[in-house]
Design an enzyme around this catalytic site. Structure first.
Site, mmCIF file in Angstrom:
data_model
loop_
_atom_site.group_PDB
_atom_site.id
_atom_site.type_symbol
_atom_site.label_atom_id
_atom_site.label_comp_id
_atom_site.label_asym_id
_atom_site.label_seq_id
_atom_site.Cartn_x
_atom_site.Cartn_y
_atom_site.Cartn_z
ATOM 1 N N ALA A 177 0.798 -1.229 0.000
ATOM 2 C CA ALA A 177 0.000 0.000 0.000
ATOM 3 C C ALA A 177 0.826 1.272 0.000
ATOM 4 C CB ALA A 177 -0.938 -0.001 1.214
ATOM 5 N N TYR B 92 3.864 -14.258 -14.204
ATOM 6 C CA TYR B 92 2.851 -13.330 -13.697
ATOM 7 C C TYR B 92 1.446 -13.840 -14.003
ATOM 8 C CZ TYR B 92 0.253 -8.966 -13.038
ATOM 9 O OH TYR B 92 -0.654 -8.009 -12.622
ATOM 10 N N GLY C 88 -2.497 0.228 -4.529
ATOM 11 C CA GLY C 88 -2.592 -0.078 -3.107
ATOM 12 C C GLY C 88 -2.652 1.175 -2.247
ATOM 13 N N SER D 164 -5.841 -10.244 -12.162
ATOM 14 C CA SER D 164 -5.658 -9.556 -13.446
ATOM 15 C C SER D 164 -6.309 -10.368 -14.552
ATOM 16 C CB SER D 164 -4.162 -9.392 -13.743
ATOM 17 O OG SER D 164 -3.954 -8.953 -15.072
#
Length: 413
Positions: free
Chosen positions: A131, A292, A136, A259
């Site tokens: 974050a 990923y 974030g 994603s």
């Protein structure tokens, strides 16, 4: 493509030709939506007619329709042991679907602060991983500016402290603090969970946001490929460590940032089991983009199985896609990606817009008690077929448990 025909729709509407690049899809609960593959977006309205459509569909898993002694239909949620007169299939649509000019409540242009407009989150404790910057940071800031006690769980303590200062500078009453969490170290995850428990705080919302992208091949101190551990296994262990706090704080929500990249890979071997060699490959078989994609598929499968296991205890979990090619710090380890993201920057979402779907999944009233779903632009859509596999989700869970047991011991789960 030719539009599909669905039961209950007139032939004229169902045969309307879609513009090039569009595809018609339907959710499991019967709502039709449209995907624009050229602009990478989805919407409820038909791109030509502007109409919204609904088809007959089964109730969500665990639900059953019954009739009371007055003849009224009601619905039983056997997983969460509750009843309601509200059809759960209508939870993700606008109130008046017959009026084609009505727009959905939120879309890809909505910001996180717009989602929270008028909300008071005082008394809520929220942990957001990763974050200190990007999506974030905007997620954490949006919660803090609406009264929540927000904990920024970050690897870099200096940047996390700077992020805290930035938020409190915007609103001096913001209740926000930083704690160190390195998802690439299972030891660090354990230290974080123990430190959090020592605070004797509840935990109503846990946002698993942190990720790495386009990283060169690297093993963590636990001997696993870093993209897999940071994006999935570290968060898996984090949730295990905080599970008892989440239960005591119920109703609670876990939100996992995934994603659309999850659609371009798979995880299973020829036997149908999740293959560790795909998730944590040796250097010669490693490709950062594929790593990923696989990690993002893990996120959705983890969310699916977590919701199945914990929803009977008042903890729900949903996952989401924040947006395409947003200019965050994720891509900065590779100059070519930085160049590409710089080029795309004027055409992508802002960080506030990227945080919107995360915030929606965390606070939307209509999602109370509902989980195991995937969202894009603040509404539900179907992930890939592989991401919907309960068998693959269970296999990934078993593998994740084994990897942690081998490294930190059975007592840590």
């Amino acid at each position: 493509m030719a539009a599909l025909k669905y039961a209950g729709l007139d032939d004229t509407d169902s045969e309307d030709e879609l513009p090039p690049g569009w595809e018609e899809r339907s959710t499991k609960d019967g709502w039709v939506y449209y995907a624009n593959h050229e602009e990478m977006k989805t919407q409820w309205e038909h791109p030509k007619t502007g109409k919204r459509r609904r088809v007959a569909g089964d109730l969500p898993y665990g639900w059953e329709q019954e009739t009371d002694d007055k003849g009224q239909i009601f619905y039983v949620d056997h997983i969460n042991k509750r009843t309601t007169y509200f059809d759960p299939r209508l939870a993700f649509t606008v109130e008046e679907v017959e009026k084609p000019n009505n727009k959905q409540r939120y879309d890809g242009n909505t910001s996180a602060l717009e989602i929270l407009q008028g909300r008071d989150l005082s008394g809520k404790v929220i942990v957001v991983t990763g974050a200190n910057s990007g999506i974030g940071y905007e997620t954490a800031k949006s919660f803090a500016l609406h009264g929540a006690h927000v904990i920024l769980a970050c690897r870099n303590s200096t940047r996390a402290t700077e992020a805290v200062s930035s938020i409190t500078a915007e609103w001096h009453k913001a209740k926000v603090e930083a704690m160190t969490l390195d998802l690439a170290s299972l030891h660090s995850v354990k230290e974080f969970t123990e430190a959090f428990k020592a605070k004797n705080l509840p935990l109503q919302i846990l946002v698993c946001n942190a990720a790495v992208f386009a990283q060169p091949w690297k093993l963590t101190e636990d001997g696993l490929e870093s993209t897999f551990q940071v994006c999935h296994l570290g968060h898996f262990y984090l949730v295990q460590g905080l599970q008892d706090v989440l239960r005591r704080s119920a109703p609670a929500r876990v939100v996992v940032v995934s994603s659309e990249s999850h659609r371009f890979t798979d995880l299973v071997d020829s036997t149908g089991k999740v293959d560790l060699a795909l998730l944590s490959p040796p250097k010669k078989y490693y490709w950062s983009m594929l790593a990923y994609n696989r990690a993002k598929l893990c996120n959705i499968l983890f969310s699916l199985e977590l919701n199945r296991r914990l929803s009977p205890h008042g903890i729900t979990c949903n996952t989401l896609h924040p947006g395409n090619m947003m200019y965050t710090s994720l891509h900065r380890s590779w100059w070519l990606m930085t160049l590409l993201f710089n080029f795309a920057r004027p055409f992508t979402k802002s960080m506030q817009q990227g945080a919107a779907t995360t915030v929606y999944c965390a606070v939307a009233d209509e999602l109370e008690g509902l989980g195991g779903m995937y969202f894009n632009n603040c509404f539900r859509c179907l992930p890939s077929q592989e991401a919907q596999s309960e068998t693959t989700a269970a296999s990934l869970w078993q593998l994740s448990e084994r990897l942690i047991q081998e490294r930190v011991g059975r007592q840590s789960l």
